[in-house]
Design a protein around this motif. Structure first.
Motif, PDB file in Angstrom:
ATOM      1  N   LEU A 131      14.612 -29.743 -47.107  1.00 22.11           N
ATOM      2  CA  LEU A 131      13.169 -29.492 -47.102  1.00 22.11           C
ATOM      3  C   LEU A 131      12.413 -30.734 -46.641  1.00 22.11           C
ATOM      4  O   LEU A 131      11.406 -30.636 -45.927  1.00 22.11           O
ATOM      5  N   ARG A 132      12.887 -31.907 -47.030  1.00 25.21           N
ATOM      6  CA  ARG A 132      12.239 -33.157 -46.605  1.00 25.21           C
ATOM      7  C   ARG A 132      12.335 -33.318 -45.090  1.00 25.21           C
ATOM      8  O   ARG A 132      11.369 -33.706 -44.425  1.00 25.21           O
ATOM      9  N   VAL A 133      13.500 -33.025 -44.542  1.00 26.93           N
ATOM     10  CA  VAL A 133      13.680 -33.105 -43.092  1.00 26.93           C
ATOM     11  C   VAL A 133      12.793 -32.068 -42.394  1.00 26.93           C
ATOM     12  O   VAL A 133      12.157 -32.362 -41.381  1.00 26.93           O
ATOM     13  N   PHE A 134      12.741 -30.859 -42.952  1.00 27.11           N
ATOM     14  CA  PHE A 134      11.918 -29.801 -42.351  1.00 27.11           C
ATOM     15  C   PHE A 134      10.437 -30.176 -42.391  1.00 27.11           C
ATOM     16  O   PHE A 134       9.693 -29.912 -41.436  1.00 27.11           O
ATOM     17  N   ALA A 135       9.996 -30.812 -43.462  1.00 28.28           N
ATOM     18  CA  ALA A 135       8.603 -31.268 -43.545  1.00 28.28           C
ATOM     19  C   ALA A 135       8.302 -32.268 -42.440  1.00 28.28           C
ATOM     20  O   ALA A 135       7.227 -32.242 -41.831  1.00 28.28           O
ATOM     21  N   ALA A 136       9.255 -33.141 -42.141  1.00 28.00           N
ATOM     22  CA  ALA A 136       9.067 -34.123 -41.069  1.00 28.00           C
ATOM     23  C   ALA A 136       9.000 -33.446 -39.711  1.00 28.00           C
ATOM     24  O   ALA A 136       8.190 -33.808 -38.855  1.00 28.00           O
ATOM     25  N   VAL A 137       9.834 -32.421 -39.494  1.00 26.47           N
ATOM     26  CA  VAL A 137       9.800 -31.690 -38.228  1.00 26.47           C
ATOM     27  C   VAL A 137       8.451 -30.999 -38.058  1.00 26.47           C
ATOM     28  O   VAL A 137       7.834 -31.041 -36.982  1.00 26.47           O
ATOM     29  N   ALA A 138       7.960 -30.370 -39.116  1.00 27.29           N
ATOM     30  CA  ALA A 138       6.669 -29.683 -39.049  1.00 27.29           C
ATOM     31  C   ALA A 138       5.538 -30.669 -38.801  1.00 27.29           C
ATOM     32  O   ALA A 138       4.600 -30.392 -38.054  1.00 27.29           O
ATOM     33  N   ARG A 139       5.618 -31.840 -39.434  1.00 30.23           N
ATOM     34  CA  ARG A 139       4.563 -32.843 -39.305  1.00 30.23           C
ATOM     35  C   ARG A 139       4.587 -33.508 -37.931  1.00 30.23           C
ATOM     36  O   ARG A 139       3.536 -33.746 -37.322  1.00 30.23           O
ATOM     37  N   CYS A 140       5.791 -33.800 -37.432  1.00 26.94           N
ATOM     38  CA  CYS A 140       5.920 -34.553 -36.179  1.00 26.94           C
ATOM     39  C   CYS A 140       5.928 -33.658 -34.941  1.00 26.94           C
ATOM     40  O   CYS A 140       5.630 -34.133 -33.843  1.00 26.94           O
TER      41      CYS A 140
ATOM     42  N   GLU B 174      20.196 -21.139 -45.628  1.00 29.39           N
ATOM     43  CA  GLU B 174      19.775 -21.063 -47.028  1.00 29.39           C
ATOM     44  C   GLU B 174      18.567 -20.152 -47.198  1.00 29.39           C
ATOM     45  O   GLU B 174      18.455 -19.412 -48.180  1.00 29.39           O
ATOM     46  N   ALA B 175      17.642 -20.204 -46.232  1.00 28.38           N
ATOM     47  CA  ALA B 175      16.429 -19.388 -46.322  1.00 28.38           C
ATOM     48  C   ALA B 175      16.681 -17.941 -45.911  1.00 28.38           C
ATOM     49  O   ALA B 175      15.926 -17.039 -46.297  1.00 28.38           O
ATOM     50  N   GLY B 176      17.711 -17.716 -45.116  1.00 28.39           N
ATOM     51  CA  GLY B 176      18.030 -16.366 -44.680  1.00 28.39           C
ATOM     52  C   GLY B 176      17.150 -15.850 -43.559  1.00 28.39           C
ATOM     53  O   GLY B 176      17.055 -14.636 -43.336  1.00 28.39           O
ATOM     54  N   CYS B 177      16.481 -16.759 -42.839  1.00 27.35           N
ATOM     55  CA  CYS B 177      15.623 -16.339 -41.720  1.00 27.35           C
ATOM     56  C   CYS B 177      15.418 -17.519 -40.781  1.00 27.35           C
ATOM     57  O   CYS B 177      15.675 -18.673 -41.134  1.00 27.35           O
ATOM     58  N   ALA B 178      14.949 -17.193 -39.572  1.00 32.42           N
ATOM     59  CA  ALA B 178      14.681 -18.234 -38.586  1.00 32.42           C
ATOM     60  C   ALA B 178      13.401 -18.975 -38.963  1.00 32.42           C
ATOM     61  O   ALA B 178      12.385 -18.356 -39.314  1.00 32.42           O
ATOM     62  N   LEU B 179      13.441 -20.291 -38.888  1.00 30.85           N
ATOM     63  CA  LEU B 179      12.279 -21.121 -39.221  1.00 30.85           C
ATOM     64  C   LEU B 179      11.665 -21.776 -37.990  1.00 30.85           C
ATOM     65  O   LEU B 179      10.476 -22.127 -38.005  1.00 30.85           O
ATOM     66  N   VAL B 180      12.466 -21.960 -36.929  1.00 24.20           N
ATOM     67  CA  VAL B 180      11.971 -22.555 -35.695  1.00 24.20           C
ATOM     68  C   VAL B 180      12.488 -21.737 -34.519  1.00 24.20           C
ATOM     69  O   VAL B 180      13.487 -21.008 -34.631  1.00 24.20           O
ATOM     70  N   GLU B 181      11.787 -21.848 -33.398  1.00 18.18           N
ATOM     71  CA  GLU B 181      12.243 -21.197 -32.169  1.00 18.18           C
ATOM     72  C   GLU B 181      11.937 -22.110 -30.996  1.00 18.18           C
ATOM     73  O   GLU B 181      11.048 -22.979 -31.076  1.00 18.18           O
TER      74      GLU B 181
ATOM     75  N   ARG C  78      10.936 -27.221 -23.768  1.00 16.33           N
ATOM     76  CA  ARG C  78      11.912 -28.233 -24.174  1.00 16.33           C
ATOM     77  C   ARG C  78      11.795 -28.590 -25.646  1.00 16.33           C
ATOM     78  O   ARG C  78      12.619 -29.333 -26.171  1.00 16.33           O
ATOM     79  N   GLY C  79      10.759 -28.077 -26.305  1.00 17.63           N
ATOM     80  CA  GLY C  79      10.555 -28.382 -27.705  1.00 17.63           C
ATOM     81  C   GLY C  79      10.810 -27.182 -28.585  1.00 17.63           C
ATOM     82  O   GLY C  79      11.538 -26.250 -28.221  1.00 17.63           O
ATOM     83  N   ILE C  80      10.221 -27.208 -29.788  1.00 18.89           N
ATOM     84  CA  ILE C  80      10.354 -26.105 -30.721  1.00 18.89           C
ATOM     85  C   ILE C  80       8.987 -25.813 -31.321  1.00 18.89           C
ATOM     86  O   ILE C  80       8.056 -26.623 -31.240  1.00 18.89           O
ATOM     87  N   ARG C  81       8.863 -24.633 -31.912  1.00 10.80           N
ATOM     88  CA  ARG C  81       7.679 -24.297 -32.682  1.00 10.80           C
ATOM     89  C   ARG C  81       8.111 -23.522 -33.920  1.00 10.80           C
ATOM     90  O   ARG C  81       9.199 -22.921 -33.945  1.00 10.80           O
ATOM     91  N   LEU C  82       7.279 -23.545 -34.937  1.00 14.79           N
ATOM     92  CA  LEU C  82       7.607 -22.880 -36.187  1.00 14.79           C
ATOM     93  C   LEU C  82       7.369 -21.374 -36.060  1.00 14.79           C
ATOM     94  O   LEU C  82       6.399 -20.931 -35.449  1.00 14.79           O
ATOM     95  N   THR C  83       8.263 -20.607 -36.661  1.00 11.01           N
ATOM     96  CA  THR C  83       8.032 -19.176 -36.806  1.00 11.01           C
ATOM     97  C   THR C  83       7.020 -18.954 -37.931  1.00 11.01           C
ATOM     98  O   THR C  83       6.595 -19.903 -38.598  1.00 11.01           O
ATOM     99  N   HIS C  84       6.641 -17.698 -38.162  1.00 10.93           N
ATOM    100  CA  HIS C  84       5.724 -17.414 -39.274  1.00 10.93           C
ATOM    101  C   HIS C  84       6.354 -17.863 -40.589  1.00 10.93           C
ATOM    102  O   HIS C  84       5.692 -18.506 -41.422  1.00 10.93           O
ATOM    103  N   ALA C  85       7.638 -17.562 -40.783  1.00 16.19           N
ATOM    104  CA  ALA C  85       8.327 -18.000 -42.002  1.00 16.19           C
ATOM    105  C   ALA C  85       8.382 -19.519 -42.068  1.00 16.19           C
ATOM    106  O   ALA C  85       8.239 -20.115 -43.153  1.00 16.19           O
ATOM    107  N   GLY C  86       8.576 -20.138 -40.915  1.00 19.05           N
ATOM    108  CA  GLY C  86       8.614 -21.604 -40.881  1.00 19.05           C
ATOM    109  C   GLY C  86       7.292 -22.217 -41.293  1.00 19.05           C
ATOM    110  O   GLY C  86       7.254 -23.229 -42.015  1.00 19.05           O
TER     111      GLY C  86
END
Length: 313
Positions: free
Chosen positions: A7-16, A43-50, A54-62
């Protein structure tokens, strides 16, 4: 079950906003961040990024999970700050961004003093412009930013940060000693027409201040021919007789032969400040601000009103 480290790593991805930027902020590799994301999605059972180009963006669940992850991350940072405040420990990594003129004038003695006094402190420094470094501060990739604000181009301070003014100093007109303005005790701003200029690169606070000052004097043809971040190089260009420059006093302690420094009337000033994030007010950050203040005072540059005051919360 969702684990805190992922979750800490995911928070950094969302922030950065990207895997690589998050990796740099966390001081790990890009593949390590990607691995954490894949495991978190299992662990979450769903896609969080797509993928997004060349980058990524968060899904609604993300986006939903990111909100909770960032709250948890902020709480963890605050908990660490609270514990550090109790112990008064000055240690760990302190990441500083600073404008070049302050790096040269103040940072060497500050680094020497702090690392000598606190052997467990690891201080890293990089140079740049406030426009680029303030987002890094907000994203948690920098702990402190040393920036400038000019009377003719006040800096815009984002919410969630604190400003600590260091010095308030005049800027002077630098011309070749053979220039018609060189014999004047003061340079009226109204006389600064028909000059070719050197300045810091476009987008910098110093560049914007020069352009705004000239426009206020009805100079419609602003000729900035040489964009150089280093004031020492700017002064060398002035000494060659090819340009003029607007130089803050801190950067003009040593001038090459053939350069005349003239006070401007009305006075043009800049304020140099340390900017820190409110959520990372730790003994380490406070020690850096205190040492920067001592170093600024040792230069003999007077403190004065802070143009940044009132621009942030």
């Amino acid at each position: 079950m969702l684990t805190w480290e992922r979750l800490r790593v995911f928070a950094a991805v969302a922030r950065c906003g990207s895997v690589q930027a998050a990796a740099e902020a966390l001081h790990v590799t890009g593949p390590a961040v990607s691995q954490h994301l894949r495991r978190l999605e299992r662990e979450a059972g769903c896609a969080l990024v797509e993928r997004d180009g060349r980058g990524i963006r968060l899904t609604h669940a993300g986006r939903v999970l990111a909100a909770s992850a960032q709250q948890m991350d902020e709480a963890a940072v605050q908990a660490g700050a609270d514990l550090s405040a109790i112990s008064g420990l000055v240690a760990g990594t302190l990441r500083v961004g600073a404008i070049a003129s302050v790096l040269r004038a103040l940072l060497p003695q500050v680094i020497s003093s702090l690392t000598g006094r606190y052997p467990r402190l690891e201080l890293t420094v990089r140079d740049g412009e406030a426009a680029d470094m303030l987002p890094e501060l907000q994203a948690g990739r920098l702990d402190a930013v040393v920036m400038e604000s000019w009377t003719h181009a006040p800096a815009r301070i984002p919410p969630g940060v604190r400003t600590h003014p260091l010095v308030h100093e005049p800027a002077m007109l630098a011309v070749h000693s053979g220039h018609p303005l060189a014999h004047l005790p003061e340079a009226p701003l109204s006389s600064l027409h028909d000059l070719a200029w050197t300045s810091c690169p476009a987008g910098s606070d110093a560049h914007q201040a020069l352009v705004q000052m000239l426009r206020q004097q009805a100079v419609t043809d602003v000729r900035i021919r040489y964009c150089v971040a280093d004031y020492s190089t700017q002064l060398q260009l002035v000494a060659a007789g090819v340009t003029a420059a607007l130089v803050p006093r801190m950067a003009a302690t040593v001038t090459p032969p053939g350069v005349r420094l003239i006070p401007c009337r009305p006075t043009i000033t800049r304020t140099v400040s340390v900017v820190t994030a409110q959520r990372t007010d730790t003994p380490t950050v406070r020690a850096f601000v205190a040492e920067m203040t001592r170093a600024a005072l040792s230069t003999g540059t007077t403190q004065g009103p802070d143009p940044l005051a009132g621009s942030g919360p």
